[in-house]
Design a protein around this motif. Structure first.
Motif: not given
Length: 953
Positions: A705-708, A713-717, A722-726, A820-822
């Motif tokens: 949640r912090d990174h979304l 400061k560093e948005p996720l690519s 997708l890697r986090i989801a898997l 969906l958040e990702l």
């Protein structure tokens, strides 16, 4: 007594607030726009009852009123607003209501191809947000309202094929953003205002087939972006202004039958001019000898009073399809270099019409390719045609280069098969005999830049399919036919991809394709010019597809989320009041300590260390604020360093918090026997006196949640997401299938997914977890656990909320919300909006990419679309409609394999043979390679993200 009274008064108030909140969500369209829609309906006649659902009591935006498309989110006034009225081709009659002005957020007003009469209401000019005004193909009368010139955002005005009369308003010169004036085939009179020369964005000016008169404004050359000037069949005075040769971007100049006189201006200075039609005027003098653009396809100077010879500048024009000089007074020879200097392919044709002139000879060789048609009847040279051996050129001939064309489907190799009813062979499919259900589209090019279509057929297929984001083989041009204008009418069929398991488009794809046609989002083409959608026929499996845009009403999940949120708020407020009262009471009366009251549960679990309070205090510098990395209603989280140097996260419950011994013990017992690289590891615990603490491995990159968050400061690519989801899905799959006994997590959410220094995702917080059902006496395993509802609003499975039946698919739903958040960066519930409903609305309307989180940067659209589809399936209201966790993992692995190499570098790729099963990769897997190193994360980002288990949900 006072405590009970306070709660008694407070809870009904909160309940009423909850009811009002839910009620407000069920009626979201602005009341003025609801009334305006009813007024629009009253002014129309609807013989086929297409607008029958406009008479019900449902809300327009949330009940799928036919042709009503609303914004996905509420405006600052708290209401939804109508964005589009798409009522084309519904056989509507009647008039346009002035109440249209009430749609203050409307962008597209589309009443094309109906039978609407009366005038255009001047009140339409109050819709300052309007971008497309589409009224062509009706029976509208009266003048154009002057007020329309004050629409600041208008991109396109289409009123062609009506009975509009009166002059062109000078105020239209104020339409600075308008690119398209399509006003042909009306009864517009008067002179073209010279003020139009100030239009900075206009690319298409189509005013043919009206009653315009006066002089052609020489100032029109000042329009910097004009591509098409089409004024055929009007009644102008004077000559063609010589300034028109300064229209540097002009592609098409069509002034046929306009009563123009004088000489033909030199148009050779227009670099890309491809189509010139000056026929049926009274132009005189000789034909300019300067060479026209190599892009020219059509030159029609017929039926004028031109004299002199045919210049040689028509030679070597490699794209020329038609040169019409007939019915003039031209003299001399016909230069054979016009056709001799050309190389033709199989589809190219050249028509040379020199009939009815004073031509006496042909210079050069008479040999010509079969692709060339030469017409010489009515010239003196035909008197001696037999001697010149040109008899075939001197017989009566008519017709265009091509008038009609059909594509035949060869099914010789498919005769051993037959397609089911409503399906047919896809002619261009790379898979022979592929049966599929097509979409049928009526399509017309309004001002094409050529006279013969076959040479441009392949180019058109590429243009249209790329514009629609389809493969070329998905388009089949059934037929084409030239109509008066000239305009090119086509009958198209669009086929689904051959690897589509259902052999048909899904509803979302049907809506997407249609919206691209009706919203004019297909990019313009110089050679094909503007287009129009004539019809979009749905039959067979598509006949019940609702094209009128998706329902945006609240799902069970959304209602459950709001209600649960209200209940949680009520309980929290009541608890706070009770605690405050008890504390005041405790000041006056001594009370036994927690240590003396609680019934301490002895804990002795293998593999989990029991720490003393002193060890915890030493690890955190006596719980110094500088060691704190997180906080929640349960207490605080500290970064600690144990005596052996191990960095840990210590979750410490506040005294007086609502932590339950059962949840505390549950998490210790479960985590002590769960070992998976995608689950947070429990190192130990502390349970002494009034203290309860859990000690975990430290996760330096905090919570997902912090990174979304927009503050990240560093948005996720896209690849990282997708890697986090898997990774998360594999952790949950382990709980469901490999833990012994299996476990239902019951509180999956973005803040319970933690990221280590290499951004490997690990699932945390097992305080609410429940063991899966065990076999009964007969060996049957129940499909659910009956339990009280616990979890987090927004992530809660609606079936579980309503039935209290917890299943493995309850975790699937919650993880789907995380997906969906990702994808969007949204919160599950924010300002009354539910993420599941919002994404479903966008997906079903074909606008899914409008809600994708822009902070992830570029992404492969096909992979993201498949990820969206999976997330939506996970979040279906019905339990049995959701995939299992094993299916989720398998689909995510397949999507990962599809990721472009640029998005998944070798160090990131981790889908190996090992991942084909539910067994996780070994620690040496390439998954261990970091996306962002720990050293790149600032101290403020070192948030543990260990999630509350102390406070009940």
């Amino acid at each position: 007594m006072s405590t009970a009274l306070t709660i008694y008064i407070l809870l009904p108030l909160i309940t009423i607030t909850c009811f009002l909140q839910v009620q407000s969500q069920l009626q979201l369209t602005h009341p003025l726009e609801v009334n305006a829609l009813r007024s629009v309906r009253t002014s129309l006649q609807d013989p086929f009852n297409n607008l029958r659902n406009w008479n019900n009591r449902g809300d327009p935006c949330t009940s799928n009123w036919t042709g009503v498309l609303c914004f996905n989110t509420t405006a600052t006034d708290g209401y939804l607003h109508v964005r589009e009225l798409q009522l084309l081709n519904m056989n509507l009659s009647g008039t346009l209501s002035p109440e249209l002005a009430r749609f203050s957020y409307l962008q597209i007003l589309d009443f094309m191809w109906n039978k609407i009469s009366g005038s255009i209401p001047k009140e339409v000019a109050n819709i300052t947000s309007l971008e497309l005004l589409l009224l062509n193909g009706n029976q509208l009368t009266g003048p154009l309202p002057e007020e329309l010139g004050f629409l600041p955002n208008l991109d396109r005005i289409q009123i062609d094929q009506n009975h509009i009369s009166g002059p062109l308003p000078k105020s239209f010169a104020l339409l600075n953003k308008t690119k398209h004036f399509h006003m042909n085939n009306n009864s517009i009179s008067g002179q073209i205002p010279a003020e139009f020369s100030r239009l900075p964005s206009l690319v298409h000016l189509l005013l043919d087939n009206n009653n315009l008169s006066g002089f052609l404004p020489p100032e029109l050359y000042r329009m910097p972006n004009l591509l098409i000037l089409q004024l055929d069949n009007n009644h102008f005075d004077g000559t063609i202004p010589t300034t028109y040769n300064n229209m540097s971007k002009l592609l098409k100049l069509s002034l046929r039958n306009c009563s123009l006189q004088g000489p033909i201006p030199d148009l050779s200075t227009i670099a890309n001019l491809g189509y010139v039609d000056l026929s049926w005027n009274q132009l005189n003098g000789s034909i300019p000898s300067n060479r026209l653009s190599d892009d020219v396809t059509t030159i029609d100077l017929s039926n004028n009073k031109l004299t002199g010879p045919i210049p040689t500048n028509f030679s070597g024009l490699s794209r020329l399809q038609r040169l019409s000089l007939d019915n003039n007074s031209l003299i001399g020879s016909v230069p054979s270099t016009i056709w001799q200097n050309r190389t033709f392919n199989a589809t190219e044709r050249l028509l040379l019409d020199f009939q009815d002139n004073m031509l006496s000879n042909i210079s050069g060789s008479l040999e010509h390719p079969a692709n060339v048609t030469i017409r010489l009847q009515g010239n003196p040279l035909c008197v001696v045609s037999s001697r010149l051996n040109i008899t075939q050129f001197c017989v009566p001939q008519n017709g265009s280069v091509d008038t009609v064309g059909n594509s035949t489907i060869s099914s010789t190799i498919c005769l051993s098969q037959s397609c089911p009813e409503d399906y047919e062979y896809a002619p261009e499919s790379p898979v022979p005999c592929f049966c599929a259900a097509p979409l049928t589209v009526g399509y017309r090019l309004k001002s094409p830049g050529f006279s013969s279509f076959p040479p441009y057929k392949s180019m058109f297929e590429t243009y249209l399919t790329s514009g629609l984001h389809l493969e070329i083989y998905q388009l089949h041009i059934v037929s084409f036919q030239w109509e008066e204008g000239p305009r090119l009418k086509m009958h198209l069929k669009l086929f689904p991809k051959f690897n589509n398991s259902t052999n048909e488009f899904n509803n979302s794809e049907v809506r997407r394709i249609r919206s691209m046609f009706t919203g004019w989002t297909i990019p313009d083409s110089n050679i094909f010019g503007p287009y129009e959608l004539l019809n979009f026929i749905l039959s067979g499996p598509y006949k019940n597809v609702v094209l009128d845009f998706p329902k945006s009403g609240m799902s069970k999940g959304a209602v459950a989320g709001i209600v649960l949120g209200c209940i949680a708020s009520s309980a929290t407020l009541a608890a706070i009041i009770t605690i405050l009262i008890l504390r005041r009471h405790m000041k006056k009366h001594s009370a036994p300590s927690r240590k003396r009251l609680m019934s301490k549960i002895p804990i002795k679990i293998d593999g989990v260390k029991a720490f003393t309070f002193e060890e915890m205090a030493l690890a955190t510098n006596n719980f110094d604020n500088s060691s704190q990395v997180g906080q929640g209603g349960y207490g605080k989280v500290y970064k600690g360093i144990l005596a052996d140097g191990t960095v840990v996260a210590i979750k410490r419950a506040l005294e007086g918090s609502l932590q339950g011994e059962r949840e505390f013990l549950t998490e210790i017992e479960l985590l002590s026997r769960l070992h998976h690289r995608n689950l947070v590891s429990l190192i130990g615990y502390c349970d002494v006196d009034d203290e309860q603490m859990l000690v975990y491995e430290f996760m330096p990159n905090g919570t997902l949640r912090d990174h979304l968050s927009v503050k990240s400061k560093e948005p996720l690519s896209s690849a990282m997401r997708l890697r986090i989801a898997l990774s998360s899905a594999k952790g949950i799959l382990y709980l469901h299938t490999e833990a012994d006994p299996p476990i239902f997590h019951r509180d999956i959410k973005a803040s319970n997914i933690l990221l280590d220094s290499k951004f490997t995702a690990k699932v945390a917080d097992f305080g609410l977890s429940r063991l899966a059902p065990v076999p009964d006496f007969e060996g049957t395993v129940p499909g659910h656990v009956s339990t009280v509802v616990k979890g987090t609003p927004g992530y809660l499975d609606p079936e579980y909320f309503l039935t209290h039946k917890l299943t493995d698919r309850s975790d699937v739903y919650s993880l789907g919300v995380v997906f969906l958040e990702l994808l969007t960066g949204m919160h599950p519930i924010s300002h009354g909006k539910n993420i599941v409903r919002e994404v479903n609305t966008a997906y079903q309307s074909g606008m899914i990419f409008s809600v994708i989180d822009g902070r992830m940067g570029s992404y492969p659209s096909e992979c993201i679309e498949k990820f969206v589809n999976l997330a939506i399936r996970c979040c279906r209201d019905e339990t049995d409609s959701r995939p299992s966790m094993a299916e989720v993992v398998r689909e995510l692995e397949n999507i990962w394999v599809m990721m472009p190499e640029s998005d998944t570098t070798p160090s990131e790729s981790f889908v190996t043979d090992a991942t084909k099963s539910s067994t996780p990769p070994s620690s040496s897997s390439a998954m261990e390679a970091p996306f962002i190193s720990a050293s790149e994360v600032s101290g403020s980002d070192l948030v543990s993200g260990v999630i509350p288990t102390i406070a009940p949900r």
